[in-house]
Write a protein that holds these residues in place. Structure first.
Motif, mmCIF file in Angstrom:
data_model
loop_
_atom_site.group_PDB
_atom_site.id
_atom_site.type_symbol
_atom_site.label_atom_id
_atom_site.label_comp_id
_atom_site.label_asym_id
_atom_site.label_seq_id
_atom_site.Cartn_x
_atom_site.Cartn_y
_atom_site.Cartn_z
ATOM 1 N N GLY A 140 27.158 74.442 81.957
ATOM 2 C CA GLY A 140 27.932 73.560 81.072
ATOM 3 C C GLY A 140 29.363 73.408 81.568
ATOM 4 O O GLY A 140 29.822 74.161 82.434
ATOM 5 N N LYS A 141 30.045 72.421 80.997
ATOM 6 C CA LYS A 141 31.398 72.088 81.486
ATOM 7 C C LYS A 141 32.434 72.985 80.806
ATOM 8 O O LYS A 141 32.352 73.233 79.613
ATOM 9 N N GLN A 142 33.404 73.425 81.600
ATOM 10 C CA GLN A 142 34.358 74.418 81.091
ATOM 11 C C GLN A 142 35.807 73.965 81.149
ATOM 12 O O GLN A 142 36.700 74.690 80.755
ATOM 13 N N PHE A 152 31.645 61.092 90.887
ATOM 14 C CA PHE A 152 32.651 60.216 90.273
ATOM 15 C C PHE A 152 33.339 60.973 89.148
ATOM 16 O O PHE A 152 33.178 60.687 87.975
ATOM 17 N N ARG A 153 34.105 61.977 89.529
ATOM 18 C CA ARG A 153 34.757 62.824 88.522
ATOM 19 C C ARG A 153 35.856 62.047 87.831
ATOM 20 O O ARG A 153 36.457 61.140 88.405
ATOM 21 N N LEU A 154 36.147 62.425 86.598
ATOM 22 C CA LEU A 154 37.147 61.699 85.831
ATOM 23 C C LEU A 154 38.576 62.136 86.200
ATOM 24 O O LEU A 154 39.542 61.636 85.666
ATOM 25 N N LYS A 187 30.071 80.675 86.963
ATOM 26 C CA LYS A 187 28.808 80.278 87.593
ATOM 27 C C LYS A 187 28.991 78.978 88.384
ATOM 28 O O LYS A 187 28.417 78.792 89.444
ATOM 29 N N ARG A 188 29.826 78.086 87.843
ATOM 30 C CA ARG A 188 30.118 76.828 88.553
ATOM 31 C C ARG A 188 30.810 77.109 89.888
ATOM 32 O O ARG A 188 30.527 76.477 90.899
ATOM 33 N N ASP A 189 31.722 78.047 89.858
ATOM 34 C CA ASP A 189 32.469 78.405 91.063
ATOM 35 C C ASP A 189 31.506 78.951 92.128
ATOM 36 O O ASP A 189 31.578 78.584 93.303
ATOM 37 N N PHE A 235 18.251 68.765 95.238
ATOM 38 C CA PHE A 235 19.066 67.989 94.306
ATOM 39 C C PHE A 235 18.297 66.699 94.013
ATOM 40 O O PHE A 235 17.261 66.455 94.594
ATOM 41 N N GLU A 236 18.814 65.862 93.158
ATOM 42 C CA GLU A 236 18.310 64.522 92.827
ATOM 43 C C GLU A 236 17.069 64.591 91.922
ATOM 44 O O GLU A 236 15.972 64.973 92.344
ATOM 45 N N SER A 237 17.288 64.171 90.674
ATOM 46 C CA SER A 237 16.214 64.244 89.676
ATOM 47 C C SER A 237 14.945 63.538 90.150
ATOM 48 O O SER A 237 13.833 64.034 89.939
ATOM 49 N N LYS A 238 15.105 62.389 90.811
ATOM 50 C CA LYS A 238 13.930 61.619 91.237
ATOM 51 C C LYS A 238 13.114 62.431 92.246
ATOM 52 O O LYS A 238 11.890 62.512 92.145
ATOM 53 N N GLN A 255 26.437 69.805 91.095
ATOM 54 C CA GLN A 255 25.606 68.699 90.610
ATOM 55 C C GLN A 255 24.310 69.258 90.054
ATOM 56 O O GLN A 255 23.688 70.125 90.678
ATOM 57 N N VAL A 256 23.935 68.773 88.880
ATOM 58 C CA VAL A 256 22.649 69.148 88.291
ATOM 59 C C VAL A 256 21.859 67.868 88.005
ATOM 60 O O VAL A 256 22.472 66.825 87.795
ATOM 61 N N PRO A 257 20.521 67.934 88.024
ATOM 62 C CA PRO A 257 19.687 69.115 88.212
ATOM 63 C C PRO A 257 19.648 69.567 89.672
ATOM 64 O O PRO A 257 19.776 68.752 90.581
ATOM 65 N N SER A 281 22.714 68.657 77.694
ATOM 66 C CA SER A 281 22.853 67.216 77.444
ATOM 67 C C SER A 281 22.734 66.389 78.721
ATOM 68 O O SER A 281 22.784 65.164 78.645
ATOM 69 N N SER A 282 22.591 67.014 79.860
ATOM 70 C CA SER A 282 22.581 66.262 81.133
ATOM 71 C C SER A 282 21.415 65.268 81.154
ATOM 72 O O SER A 282 20.248 65.652 81.175
ATOM 73 N N PRO A 283 21.719 63.955 81.171
ATOM 74 C CA PRO A 283 20.645 62.959 81.125
ATOM 75 C C PRO A 283 19.729 63.017 82.344
ATOM 76 O O PRO A 283 18.557 62.670 82.247
#
Ligand code: GSH
Length: 252
Positions: free
Chosen positions: A184-186, A196-198, A210-212, A236-239, A222-224, A160-162
């Protein structure tokens, strides 16, 4: 596509799918050998399988099959059908066609559980996936003229990562095979963008995941994130990734 329109429509596509393909199971068993998926990013059926793969925390080698490309012609030659998606699991010697059979197989084999009902074959689920492709103006549908890559690339992403979707679409159009590493988020602390984490506490992924592993290597998650062994590039950075892919592989 203009960047702001691109990211807005990508966010809308994920919203239409109720953000399936965001969270990743902590219990799913991981296969020894990598699964292979013949698919098309814009294919509404294939989206369900990619959502399931994120939710099962499974990596997969993507064999992109854009319309007009050589992979889809080869698939038709080899198996007599150009129906997508097709999953190959070398761990069990299975080759499965059709999204519902693939999803049932994956949940059964790797989680010993039935798939969630939001991945079932219902009118609402099907319509939302079709609209998600329409809202993306069918990006990731047709092959463009491209140079082949000798080695598969690696993309860290989750369904779902935009920011990751436009990269997957371009990889598909360029017909570049890649290892899709689903991050994915765990846990709650994984939520939100990387900068900007919640949660107010310093970010810490769950240990031995895998995240670790990614966090230890890069100091954040950070993805992608793209790795191209053909040129020794890591980005990093989609652009920047989109610019890199076109500069390196688009055949003008
Ligand atoms: N500016 C970055 C933004 C990337 C970004 O914020 N990605 C989100 C996912 S859509 C992320 O990595 N979130 C942190 C996480 O998933 O842990 C880009 O364009 O690639």
């Amino acid at each position: 596509m203009i960047r702001v329109v691109n990211l807005t429509s990508s966010t809308l596509a994920s919203t239409l799918r109720s953000w399936r393909g965001t969270s990743a199971s902590r219990k799913a068993k991981q296969p020894k050998e990598t699964l292979v998926l013949f698919e098309r990013e814009a294919c509404s059926e294939c989206r369900f399988v990619r959502e399931a793969l994120t939710e099962l925390n499974l990596n997969v080698m993507i064999a992109p099959c854009p319309v007009g490309g050589k992979n889809i012609r080869k698939l038709k030659r080899d198996s007599g059908s150009d129906e997508l998606p097709v999953l190959v699991d070398p761990n069990t010697d299975q080759k499965i066609s059709g999204r519902q059979d693939i999803i049932s197989y994956l949940f059964n084999e790797y989680l010993s559980a039935p798939p969630p009902k939001q991945l079932n074959d219902t009118f609402i689920n099907n319509a939302s996936s079709i609209f998600a492709s329409i809202i993306r103006l069918n990006a990731g549908m047709n092959a463009v003229k491209a140079r082949a890559a000798e080695l598969p690339l690696t993309l860290y992403s989750f369904e779902s990562s935009p920011f990751s979707r436009p990269v997957r679409e371009r990889l598909c159009e360029l017909e570049l095979p890649y290892l899709l590493v689903n991050l994915g988020k765990q846990q709650r602390a994984d939520m939100g963008p990387a900068n900007f984490r919640l949660s107010l506490k310093p970010y810490q992924p769950l240990p031995n995941t895998k995240r670790d592993e990614f966090f230890k290597e890069h100091g954040n998650v950070q993805v992608p994130f793209l790795v191209d062994p053909n040129t020794g590039t890591e980005l990093f950075e989609s652009k920047d990734i989109l610019t890199y892919l076109d500069r390196t592989y688009l055949d003008k």
